[in-house]
Motif scaffolding. Sequence first.
Motif, mmCIF file in Angstrom:
data_model
loop_
_atom_site.group_PDB
_atom_site.id
_atom_site.type_symbol
_atom_site.label_atom_id
_atom_site.label_comp_id
_atom_site.label_asym_id
_atom_site.label_seq_id
_atom_site.Cartn_x
_atom_site.Cartn_y
_atom_site.Cartn_z
ATOM 1 N N ARG A 265 22.011 75.961 14.777
ATOM 2 C CA ARG A 265 22.415 75.443 16.084
ATOM 3 C C ARG A 265 22.345 73.913 16.116
ATOM 4 O O ARG A 265 23.214 73.258 16.689
ATOM 5 N N LEU A 266 21.305 73.357 15.498
ATOM 6 C CA LEU A 266 21.195 71.891 15.464
ATOM 7 C C LEU A 266 22.434 71.271 14.822
ATOM 8 O O LEU A 266 22.987 70.287 15.326
ATOM 9 N N MET B 16 25.544 71.288 16.921
ATOM 10 C CA MET B 16 25.533 70.322 18.032
ATOM 11 C C MET B 16 25.734 68.872 17.572
ATOM 12 O O MET B 16 25.665 67.956 18.374
ATOM 13 N N MET B 17 25.918 68.652 16.273
ATOM 14 C CA MET B 17 26.040 67.278 15.769
ATOM 15 C C MET B 17 27.414 66.692 16.058
ATOM 16 O O MET B 17 28.413 67.404 16.085
ATOM 17 N N ASN B 18 27.419 65.386 16.221
ATOM 18 C CA ASN B 18 28.677 64.668 16.378
ATOM 19 C C ASN B 18 28.449 63.230 15.906
ATOM 20 O O ASN B 18 27.306 62.855 15.608
ATOM 21 N N VAL B 19 29.519 62.453 15.854
ATOM 22 C CA VAL B 19 29.380 61.053 15.448
ATOM 23 C C VAL B 19 30.062 60.174 16.491
ATOM 24 O O VAL B 19 31.204 60.431 16.874
ATOM 25 N N VAL B 20 29.337 59.178 17.008
ATOM 26 C CA VAL B 20 29.902 58.214 17.952
ATOM 27 C C VAL B 20 29.605 56.813 17.416
ATOM 28 O O VAL B 20 28.443 56.509 17.121
ATOM 29 N N ASP B 21 30.645 55.992 17.287
ATOM 30 C CA ASP B 21 30.471 54.631 16.750
ATOM 31 C C ASP B 21 29.664 54.637 15.453
ATOM 32 O O ASP B 21 28.735 53.838 15.281
ATOM 33 N N ASP B 22 30.004 55.584 14.571
ATOM 34 C CA ASP B 22 29.340 55.660 13.266
ATOM 35 C C ASP B 22 27.868 56.031 13.323
ATOM 36 O O ASP B 22 27.127 55.834 12.364
ATOM 37 N N ILE B 23 27.411 56.539 14.469
ATOM 38 C CA ILE B 23 26.004 56.951 14.584
ATOM 39 C C ILE B 23 25.969 58.458 14.813
ATOM 40 O O ILE B 23 26.764 59.009 15.578
ATOM 41 N N LEU B 24 25.021 59.109 14.149
ATOM 42 C CA LEU B 24 24.875 60.553 14.293
ATOM 43 C C LEU B 24 24.233 60.849 15.649
ATOM 44 O O LEU B 24 23.211 60.259 15.999
ATOM 45 N N VAL B 25 24.843 61.738 16.417
ATOM 46 C CA VAL B 25 24.280 62.101 17.728
ATOM 47 C C VAL B 25 24.193 63.623 17.829
ATOM 48 O O VAL B 25 24.868 64.345 17.097
ATOM 49 N N ILE B 26 23.347 64.069 18.760
ATOM 50 C CA ILE B 26 23.277 65.500 19.079
ATOM 51 C C ILE B 26 23.800 65.652 20.503
ATOM 52 O O ILE B 26 23.357 64.943 21.417
ATOM 53 N N LYS C 165 23.747 69.545 25.066
ATOM 54 C CA LYS C 165 23.311 70.952 25.157
ATOM 55 C C LYS C 165 22.432 71.381 23.972
ATOM 56 O O LYS C 165 21.864 72.457 23.963
ATOM 57 N N GLY C 166 22.302 70.496 22.983
ATOM 58 C CA GLY C 166 21.432 70.820 21.844
ATOM 59 C C GLY C 166 20.026 70.284 22.004
ATOM 60 O O GLY C 166 19.203 70.399 21.105
ATOM 61 N N ILE C 167 19.743 69.723 23.195
ATOM 62 C CA ILE C 167 18.459 69.020 23.363
ATOM 63 C C ILE C 167 17.249 69.950 23.192
ATOM 64 O O ILE C 167 16.234 69.559 22.617
ATOM 65 N N TYR C 168 17.392 71.202 23.634
ATOM 66 C CA TYR C 168 16.239 72.113 23.509
ATOM 67 C C TYR C 168 15.966 72.440 22.045
ATOM 68 O O TYR C 168 14.823 72.624 21.639
ATOM 69 N N SER C 169 17.034 72.505 21.255
ATOM 70 C CA SER C 169 16.857 72.762 19.820
ATOM 71 C C SER C 169 16.141 71.581 19.160
ATOM 72 O O SER C 169 15.346 71.768 18.245
ATOM 73 N N VAL C 170 16.428 70.360 19.635
ATOM 74 C CA VAL C 170 15.753 69.174 19.079
ATOM 75 C C VAL C 170 14.271 69.209 19.467
ATOM 76 O O VAL C 170 13.391 68.933 18.645
#
Length: 410
Positions: free
Chosen positions: A186-187, A190-200, A203-208
């Motif tokens: 699940r983690l 929920m990953m994505n990339v914004v301005d070359d930075i890895l973000v979650i 909705k993945g916050i509980y998994s983090v």
Amino acid sequence: MNTNKLKIFNDPIYGFITLPSALIYDLVQHPYFQRLRRISQMGLSSLVYPGAHHTRFHHALGCMHLMQKAVDVLRSKNVSISAEEEQALYIAILLHDIGHGPFSHAMERSIVEGVHHETISLMFMDKLDAEFEGQLSLAIKIFRGNYHRKFMLQLISSQLDMDRMDYLKRDSFFTGVAEGNINSERLIQMMNVVDDILVIEEKGIYSVEKFLTARRLMYWQAYLHKTSLVAELILMKILKRAKELSHKGEVLLASTPLSFFLQNKIDESTFDLTTLEIFSRLDDNDIISAIKEWQFHDDHIISSLSAMLINRNLLKIKLSNEKFSSEQYQEILQKYAAQSNLSREEVKFFVFKGKIKNQAYSVNIEPIHILRKDGTIEDVVDASDQLSLKALSKPVTKYYICFPKQLAEK
């Protein structure tokens, strides 16, 4: 391409792991990488959790498998990753731990002085790059943090990287410490990339949150479990004593590579390619078979410490949130010196103190970024409504003191 190079491994955690290319197959087949089959992932933790015998080989393949999943997810969200970058990510994560020696942390503090396993990993990578005619150069660039696409390094080394995701899941599986189990699937989803930075994504916050809590629990229940800790400290003392005896001209029974590290002073300035080659022949077997021999050595210190480790009859260890006073320490030292006929210096092999620190999440290094629905990005500690995350980002220090069991009985 020789199709039989696209091998499949059966993994107890993820099921089938596929090697994505002939180059990766050749790297896995290389003696430097095969050595990881003979290096336990959790050092001496099997003295506490009998199931914890999995290896760094296993872990490296698991990390690469998770990286394959991450690349698929990011591409599905329109993050462009070229075929060359994809291969480089797989190579970098596959080889991220290749510089670990047997019982790595104990070794780094005793016989290979101050040479960090990451430095050795890079030396191995450079050597393999030369052997494979430059095919690892992009992987090395990413691993060193010199590549312009920052998120790629974050996938390999950050507070939420493939390495941590695999070892938490794998170590909790093999130890049976269920609290460490995380939902890596699940983690990654929920990953994505914004301005070359890895973000979650939000909705993945509980998994983090679960991931960070699991990390903290695994540290206190497994990695810093007091029995594993005292075993590792004893191993450090054994290697230190072996080195002292070797330098005095005593011949200790040990394999050729281990003898080399005992007889020579090895630090960053002397760790060259010849040393690397000898290091690549060291694994858990060298250390264990040496200690089995040393329990019968004439030197009282090395023989009794070795017997303790082999028979799991360890020193007593006490943990405390407060420092042990030097009066307490001196009193135990004197007590044991009187009992044992050892000099003050020699007693310190059996009576010693120190501290351990654990921080599940650090706010001072690259944070875990949460991508809000409105497009803003926040540190997970600020984005979370869980007060516990604030607590998890505070370092916890515990103090220990170790001494022979008979002193506790009186």
